[in-house]
Design an enzyme around this catalytic site. Structure first.
Site: not given
Ligand code: NAD
Length: 321
Positions: A67, A159, A199, A219, A226, A292
């Site tokens: 990927k 949130n 995030s 997740m 992070k 995860g």
């Molecule tokens: P997004 O930008 O749409 O949403 C971000 C979320 O994090 C929101 O709920 C926001 O309010 C919150 N947030 C931001 N800063 C914060 C802080 N300082 N404290 C607490 N909350 C905070 O992002 P998304 O696409 O929903 O992705 C969320 C996370 O999941 C990212 O870190 C992304 O990299 C991760 N992710 C992980 C996987 C995996 O396989 N584990 C896959 C995809 C995405």
């Protein structure tokens, strides 16, 4: 070579199909039949983008691929998704490229499927309240997939940016569950299952907020630095992961291991539970925590499934190579 464009994916892969693909490949990993290769992720010094590769080989399913993609923060202003990725599959006998698959939606589906696999195998059977910490793009997919795993009666959510909670309320309504916005303390006090999908680079959920018997699917943490939950919570829990090498370097466990609170060798790969090698949850009082991080084999498994279905339905584009 087959091309499955991003626009076709929604009609080709259901949540159930993603679940089956991810559960099967986790088990293949535990049996030593599938392996992820080291992840590459780099800031490219252009458009503030992070770009990289996740690759692997499933010897049991004969799926070899990569990927490629990453995060372009300026995309939203152009009407595009910030996360962009594509999967390339190769013939494991010859190395010839066999498919290119749009992987934006697939990433959300396979991430939600991983959380769902953890809930099916690790949460208490009598779990009734689902707690959501995070309300971004991924949260809706997480809620939909996890809600199917137990007879939940209610969703509670927190949130950091409360104006985003509408997404959780709408998704809960879509799956037929009432939603309540709560404090972090309220979330820990009520939820039997907690999904964290933010995030954040600092912990939101503290160890003493979580009740015995809770299952957590953490997740959001997929990068060095992070963090979503206090490291001490991992010391209170039995910790599971998709892949140990990723969990201790880019996952939630990186902090607890670095602080000496848990040992890397005590973290159990979820596939071992799926494959019946590890018992998983050992008592109703145990806290179970799934870290995860997102592994290549999840991406390849859902992409390979998308190719098979696309070919069967005649929507795959064939290109001579
Ligand atoms: P997004 O930008 O749409 O949403 C971000 C979320 O994090 C929101 O709920 C926001 O309010 C919150 N947030 C931001 N800063 C914060 C802080 N300082 N404290 C607490 N909350 C905070 O992002 P998304 O696409 O929903 O992705 C969320 C996370 O999941 C990212 O870190 C992304 O990299 C991760 N992710 C992980 C996987 C995996 O396989 N584990 C896959 C995809 C995405």
């Amino acid at each position: 070579m087959i091309i499955v464009p991003e626009r076709e994916i929604a009609a080709l892969i259901s949540e159930e199909a993603a679940y089956e693909a991810v559960e099967a490949v986790f088990a293949a990993m535990a049996r030593g039949q599938a392996v992820n290769f080291p992840v590459v992720r780099e800031a490219i010094g252009h458009a503030e983008a992070l770009y990289g590769f996740k690759s692997g080989f499933d010897r049991a399913g004969l799926v070899l691929g990569v990927k490629a993609g990453g995060y372009w923060p300026g995309n939203m202003a152009r009407g595009l998704t910030n996360h962009q990725s594509s999967v390339f599959l190769f013939d494991p006998d010859t190395g010839m490229v066999s498919a290119m698959v749009g992987a934006n939606l697939l990433t959300a589906l396979r991430t939600a499927a991983a959380a769902a696999v953890s809930v099916r195998h690790l949460a208490r059977k009598d779990a009734r309240v689902l707690g959501m910490l995070g309300a971004g793009h991924q949260s809706a997919y997480q809620l939909r997939a996890v809600a199917k795993q137990r007879q939940f009666e209610k969703v509670v959510g927190w949130n950091m940016h409360p104006e985003m909670l509408g997404r959780l309320a709408e998704t809960a309504a879509e799956v037929g569950l009432p939603f309540e916005a709560v404090s972090l303390e309220g979330l820990g006090a009520q939820a039997d299952v907690i999904v964290t999908i933010t995030s954040s680079f600092a912990p939101s959920l503290m160890a003493d907020m979580v009740r015995p018997g809770t299952h957590l699917a953490c997740m959001g943490t997929d990068t060095k630095g992070k963090q979503e939950v206090e490291a001490a919570l991992l010391a209170r829990a039995r910790v599971f992961c998709d892949e140990r090498a990723q969990s201790i370097t880019i996952g939630e466990a990186q902090h607890a291991v670095a602080a000496g609170l848990i040992r890397a060798e005590d973290i159990v790969e979820l596939g071992a539970v799926v494959a019946g090698i590890d018992p998983g949850r050992r008592s109703d009082d145990e806290i179970t925590l799934f870290d995860g991080t997102g592994v290549a084999l999840q991406d390849l498994a859902v992409a390979a499934k998308a190719v098979t279905v696309a070919q069967a339905r005649g929507v795959a584009v064939e290109v001579a190579v």
